[in-house]
Design a protein around this motif. Structure first.
Motif, PDB file in Angstrom:
ATOM      1  N   ASN A  17       0.887  -1.157   0.000  1.00 29.09           N
ATOM      2  CA  ASN A  17       0.000   0.000   0.000  1.00 29.09           C
ATOM      3  C   ASN A  17       0.926   1.208   0.000  1.00 29.09           C
ATOM      4  O   ASN A  17       1.477   1.575   1.040  1.00 29.09           O
ATOM      5  N   ALA A  75       4.652  -4.183   3.390  1.00 36.50           N
ATOM      6  CA  ALA A  75       3.874  -2.952   3.576  1.00 36.50           C
ATOM      7  C   ALA A  75       4.070  -2.385   4.975  1.00 36.50           C
ATOM      8  O   ALA A  75       3.112  -1.943   5.604  1.00 36.50           O
ATOM      9  N   ALA A  76       5.316  -2.409   5.458  1.00 38.90           N
ATOM     10  CA  ALA A  76       5.563  -1.974   6.844  1.00 38.90           C
ATOM     11  C   ALA A  76       4.579  -2.673   7.765  1.00 38.90           C
ATOM     12  O   ALA A  76       4.072  -2.090   8.727  1.00 38.90           O
ATOM     13  N   THR A  78       3.116  -4.930  10.568  1.00 39.13           N
ATOM     14  CA  THR A  78       3.520  -5.397  11.894  1.00 39.13           C
ATOM     15  C   THR A  78       3.075  -6.844  12.106  1.00 39.13           C
ATOM     16  O   THR A  78       1.942  -7.199  11.785  1.00 39.13           O
ATOM     17  N   ASP A 174       2.568   4.920  12.636  1.00 38.59           N
ATOM     18  CA  ASP A 174       3.926   4.406  12.850  1.00 38.59           C
ATOM     19  C   ASP A 174       4.969   5.533  12.835  1.00 38.59           C
ATOM     20  O   ASP A 174       4.813   6.538  12.137  1.00 38.59           O
TER      21      ASP A 174
HETATM   22  N1  ARG Z   1       2.633  -1.144  10.882  1.00 40.36           N
HETATM   23  C1  ARG Z   1       1.241  -0.860  10.784  1.00 40.36           C
HETATM   24  C2  ARG Z   1       0.447  -2.122  10.631  1.00 40.36           C
HETATM   25  O1  ARG Z   1       0.973  -3.140  10.346  1.00 40.36           O
HETATM   26  C3  ARG Z   1       0.910   0.097   9.657  1.00 40.36           C
HETATM   27  C4  ARG Z   1       1.324  -0.347   8.295  1.00 40.36           C
HETATM   28  C5  ARG Z   1       0.747   0.506   7.178  1.00 40.36           C
HETATM   29  N2  ARG Z   1       1.428   0.244   5.953  1.00 40.36           N
HETATM   30  C6  ARG Z   1       1.115   0.773   4.766  1.00 40.36           C
HETATM   31  N3  ARG Z   1       1.846   0.465   3.747  1.00 40.36           N
HETATM   32  N4  ARG Z   1       0.113   1.589   4.625  1.00 40.36           N
HETATM   33  O2  ARG Z   1      -0.750  -2.137  10.802  1.00 40.36           O
END
Ligand code: ARG
Length: 240
Positions: A17, A75-76, A78, A174
């Motif tokens: 995303n 997507a970062a 968690t 984040d």
């Molecule tokens: N680290 C957070 C999660 O896993 C936010 C990740 C949002 N990443 C993004 N690409 N929009 O929920």
């Protein structure tokens, strides 16, 4: 890579995303770029497969793996027990935490001040879980938020715009995107320095159908950490 429905067995479809700088955003050429994208491409190179990035809403990513449209997510994202019911997670590749953004004139200074407040988040993120008072996530700010009114936005930036326009009192997001957004909007918003958060671990999500793929991604990640390539990408996108 048996479950690859692109027709080419050497292509790996990875969802993201691209609304979360510096991890993923749309670059000047109109394509997804960022730390995660560069890391995933390096992993693909190491594995001898071509990485095809599929950009979509954050909350659609897990479902896209389950339906077989993509084989992985960077997507970062968690690592989370609830998500583990639907996907496998690779070894962690980054440690982050949550930050709270407020307008510059705000009197919010500690986590408890968020009780009863309007909070904007990106939908389906851990910031959303924290803002919503999810018991599994109360350890993050060390308190279970009560009576919050949560605005769930499709993009992190949209949450920041809600804050700038005065429609909400705070944004929970984040740490790295929080710093990027705070810097870009320094005239209007700030990070609440007094609010400390526990850490979360980012990992690549992989389809449960393919245990072998998970092992190969972990092996490639390990190599990139050992041979300096991971640090190189970190310097390029994050530690500038
Ligand atoms: N680290 C957070 C999660 O896993 C936010 C990740 C949002 N990443 C993004 N690409 N929009 O929920």
């Amino acid at each position: 890579l048996a479950a690859c429905d692109s027709g080419k067995s050497n292509v790996l479809k990875i969802g993201t995303n691209a609304e979360f700088p510096p991890f993923e955003y749309i670059g000047d050429d109109g394509n997804p770029d960022g730390f995660d994208i560069a890391l995933m491409k390096a992993i693909g190179e190491q594995m001898g497969v071509e990485i095809q990035i599929e950009n979509m809403e954050f909350k659609s990513l897990i479902g896209a793996i389950e339906s077989g449209n993509i084989q992985g997510i960077i997507a970062a994202m968690t690592v989370d027990d609830e998500r583990k019911k639907s996907v496998n997670f690779s070894d962690g590749y980054y440690e982050a935490h949550q930050m709270v953004l407020v307008r510059k004139d705000s009197d919010i200074t500690k986590a408890e001040d968020l009780n009863g407040k309007k909070i904007a988040v990106q939908e389906g993120t851990t910031g959303d879980f924290v803002a919503s008072g999810d018991p599994d996530w109360e350890y993050i700010l060390g308190t279970s938020l009560q009576n919050t009114e949560v605005s769930r936005m499709k993009k992190g930036l949209d949450a920041v715009i809600e804050l700038k326009n005065g429609r909400v009192d705070a944004v929970i997001i984040d740490s790295n995107p929080a710093q990027v957004f705070a810097k870009e909007n320094a005239d209007d918003i700030k990070i609440v320095e007094g609010i400390q958060s526990e850490t979360e671990t980012y990992a690549i999500a992989v389809t449960k159908e393919d245990e072998d793929l998970l092992n190969k991604i972990n092996a490639a990640l390990k190599t990139l950490k050992e041979n300096g390539k991971y640090d190189e990408i970190l310097k390029q996108y994050i530690e500038q």
